[in-house]
Design a protein around this motif. Structure first.
Motif, PDB file in Angstrom:
ATOM      1  N   ALA A 115       8.003  -1.943   3.991  1.00  0.00           N
ATOM      2  CA  ALA A 115       7.789  -3.393   4.008  1.00  0.00           C
ATOM      3  C   ALA A 115       6.653  -3.808   4.931  1.00  0.00           C
ATOM      4  N   GLY A 116       6.040  -2.845   5.634  1.00  0.00           N
ATOM      5  CA  GLY A 116       4.868  -3.152   6.457  1.00  0.00           C
ATOM      6  C   GLY A 116       5.220  -3.368   7.923  1.00  0.00           C
ATOM      7  N   ALA A 117       4.177  -3.523   8.740  1.00  0.00           N
ATOM      8  CA  ALA A 117       4.332  -3.495  10.203  1.00  0.00           C
ATOM      9  C   ALA A 117       5.141  -4.669  10.755  1.00  0.00           C
ATOM     10  N   ILE A 118       5.234  -5.755  10.011  1.00  0.00           N
ATOM     11  CA  ILE A 118       6.043  -6.885  10.487  1.00  0.00           C
ATOM     12  C   ILE A 118       7.432  -6.835   9.855  1.00  0.00           C
ATOM     13  N   ALA A 119       7.477  -6.694   8.530  1.00  0.00           N
ATOM     14  CA  ALA A 119       8.762  -6.830   7.835  1.00  0.00           C
ATOM     15  C   ALA A 119       9.672  -5.613   8.023  1.00  0.00           C
ATOM     16  N   SER A 120       9.112  -4.413   8.209  1.00  0.00           N
ATOM     17  CA  SER A 120       9.997  -3.238   8.353  1.00  0.00           C
ATOM     18  C   SER A 120      10.856  -3.321   9.614  1.00  0.00           C
ATOM     19  N   SER A 158       0.836  -1.204   0.000  1.00  0.00           N
ATOM     20  CA  SER A 158       0.000   0.000   0.000  1.00  0.00           C
ATOM     21  C   SER A 158       0.869   1.252   0.000  1.00  0.00           C
ATOM     22  N   ALA A 159       1.765   1.367   0.961  1.00  0.00           N
ATOM     23  CA  ALA A 159       2.568   2.586   1.062  1.00  0.00           C
ATOM     24  C   ALA A 159       3.595   2.669  -0.065  1.00  0.00           C
ATOM     25  N   GLY A 160       4.280   1.559  -0.356  1.00  0.00           N
ATOM     26  CA  GLY A 160       5.349   1.577  -1.356  1.00  0.00           C
ATOM     27  C   GLY A 160       4.844   1.959  -2.734  1.00  0.00           C
TER      28      GLY A 160
END
Ligand code: FAD
Length: 508
Positions: free
Chosen positions: A250-255, A11-13
């Motif tokens: 990369a999102g709330a887990i991967a970042s 979404s953000a990327g």
């Protein structure tokens, strides 16, 4: 070598890659672990509940949760161009203005609801009637499909209104309490992922934008206080890419996992997994927040329930439990009516068409969890502990939410549809019984966030420019930077964060 590397095309990327590459003078590399969406079910709004577990799901799983009957919870996340917006339920909810007060406290006035409004508006193309306060020429189509709402859901909304809930009509005009059909990100009846909206073929054809799919980023390359590039893997082979500046999306887990693998995180955690600590940032991976929904308060229907024409869950109802008719206060409870029998694993689910379900949840849980790596190996899954229902506040508010759902479910406005309550079941009344039911059935509403908290204080993971503390030229822009979870589903806010950050770069 790129001017900018964007890590993660979710979404953000997708927003960041589009907005950065709007400047033809900048070269932008967008690096995504997954491929392009190929499964036709992704496009079909009715199929979203069937997507978890497929090849494009990161398929995370939490640690056993003591307050949810020791269950481990599946956490689907999209691993493809579009990220989790290729799997989500398409509800578009900006949130309540007060949701952003913790953001303002953390990051200053530029993170208030009023300051974010232009970003929300810029992202949208709203076609649901009155367009005041809404965007009409943004990339993301938002519809308000009032006439497609199921008659069962209509009756549930009427029951809510009879109990005092205001008839709101639209969730996205600064008020949230009351009844409204869900605004949805659909185009021509099909899912519109953020990537489809922001990275159409014309944008992807730009000379200054390079999308690298099937490139999984293992870690940042860091020299002194600067990130110089990334180490990734493509078809099993190592790939090194360099850039002047990097944005992690990369999102709330991967970042946070990527940061920790790169040596930025709690010195203790890094020592345990054998990674050299480059910058002791103890809050990386902490402040994890998520919404839960109880699945569910199920009713057998006395007449056949027509199938959903949308995406099953057609109307969220936000309520202030201290005053159901309150119009402006921040809600503490959410209810939903699903045109399908929806029960947690282990409970018998009546056949489709014979039952409907009321779901309930807590909009502002006080529980805070943590995500961390179990080892330095990027192929090992993260250890995710959301500490679900670990506070008295969350457990008590959930009980109120379930009681409200049942009050609504038994209301005479639903008489034409209700045969009897199947779950929790008419004999389940005491607080202890309700608490036990909630513990056995609460399931993620899929909104993890907060693990790279933004703030002005020195332990924040990113500063109000979303610059990573400890690195002068690298940023995080995604759900992880949220200091506090908004009331509703968070995708609209993720897109707004990205729009807002990109606009700030142009007008610092
Ligand atoms: P993501 O969109 O998850 O993007 C992260 C991207 O980074 C992914 O493409 C991923 O593959 C990539 N990536 C991760 N690690 C690496 C790596 N090492 N190397 C390269 N790339 C990597 N929100 C709503 O508002 N409404 C809803 O109805 C709703 N329903 C949901 C239902 C489900 C089943 C799910 C899963 C989510 C739902 N959400 C909903 C939540 C919403 O989709 C997410 O909050 C939002 O998409 C998060 O955006 P993001 O950019 O932070 O992360």
């Amino acid at each position: 070598h790129f001017d900018w590397l964007v890590l993660g095309a979710g979404s953000a990327g997708s927003v960041i890659a589009r907005r950065l590459s709007d400047d033809p003078g900048l070269s932008v590399g967008l690096v995504e672990a997954g491929g392009f969406p190929a499964d036709p079910d992704i496009d079909d709004p009715l199929q979203w509940p069937a997507l978890p577990g497929r090849a494009f799901d990161w398929a995370y799983r939490t640690e056993p949760q003591p307050h949810t009957a020791d269950r481990c919870h599946d956490w689907p996340r999209g691993r493809l161009v579009g990220g989790s917006s290729c799997m989500h339920a398409m509800a578009h909810v900006r949130g309540h203005p007060e949701d952003f007060e913790p953001w303002r406290h953390a990051g200053g006035d530029r993170w208030s609801y009023a300051s974010l409004l232009p970003a929300f508006t810029r992202s949208e193309s709203f076609s649901g009637g009155d367009t005041s306060g809404r965007g009409t020429d943004g990339p993301l189509d938002v519809i308000l499909p009032d006439d497609a709402v199921s008659p069962v859901v209509r009756a549930y909304m009427a029951a809510g209104n009879a109990l005092g809930a205001p008839e709101l009509g639209d969730h996205n005009r600064g008020r949230l309490n009351g009844t409204a059909p869900n605004s949805l990100t659909l185009r021509n009846g099909r899912r519109l992922s953020v990537a489809t909206a922001y990275l159409d073929p014309q944008i992807l054809a730009r000379d200054n934008l390079t999308l690298l799919t099937e490139h999984r980023v293992d870690r940042l390359l860091i020299e002194g206080p600067r990130a110089t590039g990334i180490l990734a893997r493509h078809t099993g082979q190592p790939v090194t890419l360099t850039a002047d500046r990097i944005v992690i999306c990369a999102g709330a887990i991967a970042s946070p996992m990527l940061l920790m693998r790169s040596g930025i995180g709690s010195a203790d955690t890094l020592r345990q997994i054998g990674v050299d600590c480059r910058f002791d940032s103890p809050e990386v991976g902490r402040n994890l927040q998520d919404h839960l929904l109880v699945l569910g308060n199920v009713y057998r229907a006395r007449q056949s329930v027509p199938p959903s024409r949308l995406q099953h869950s057609e109307s969220l109802m936000y309520l202030d439990s201290s005053d159901l008719s309150a119009r402006h206060t921040q809600p503490d409870i959410v209810l939903a009516c699903v045109v399908a029998p929806s029960a947690a694993p282990g409970f018998e689910t009546p056949p489709y068409g014979t039952a409907y379900t009321l779901l309930c949840g807590v909009t502002h849980p006080a529980s805070r969890g943590v995500v961390k790596p179990g080892s330095a190996d990027p192929d090992q899954p993260p250890l995710i502990d959301p500490h679900y229902l670990s506070t008295d506040h969350d457990r008590a508010t959930f009980r109120t939410a379930l009681q409200l759902a049942r009050q609504l479910g038994h209301h005479k406005a639903l008489e034409a549809w209700r045969d009897c309550e199947v779950l929790p079941g008419a004999d389940m009344r005491s607080d202890a019984e309700l608490d036990a039911f909630i513990a056995r059935t609460a399931s993620t509403h899929h909104h993890p966030c907060g693990t790279c908290r933004m703030g002005r204080d020195e332990t924040a993971v990113v500063d109000p420019d979303l610059r990573i503390n400890g690195l002068g030229n690298a940023f995080i822009v995604d759900a992880s930077i949220m200091p506090a979870i908004p009331s509703g589903p968070i995708n609209a806010a993720v897109v707004a964060i990205a729009e807002h950050w990109a606009a700030g770069l142009k007008t610092p």
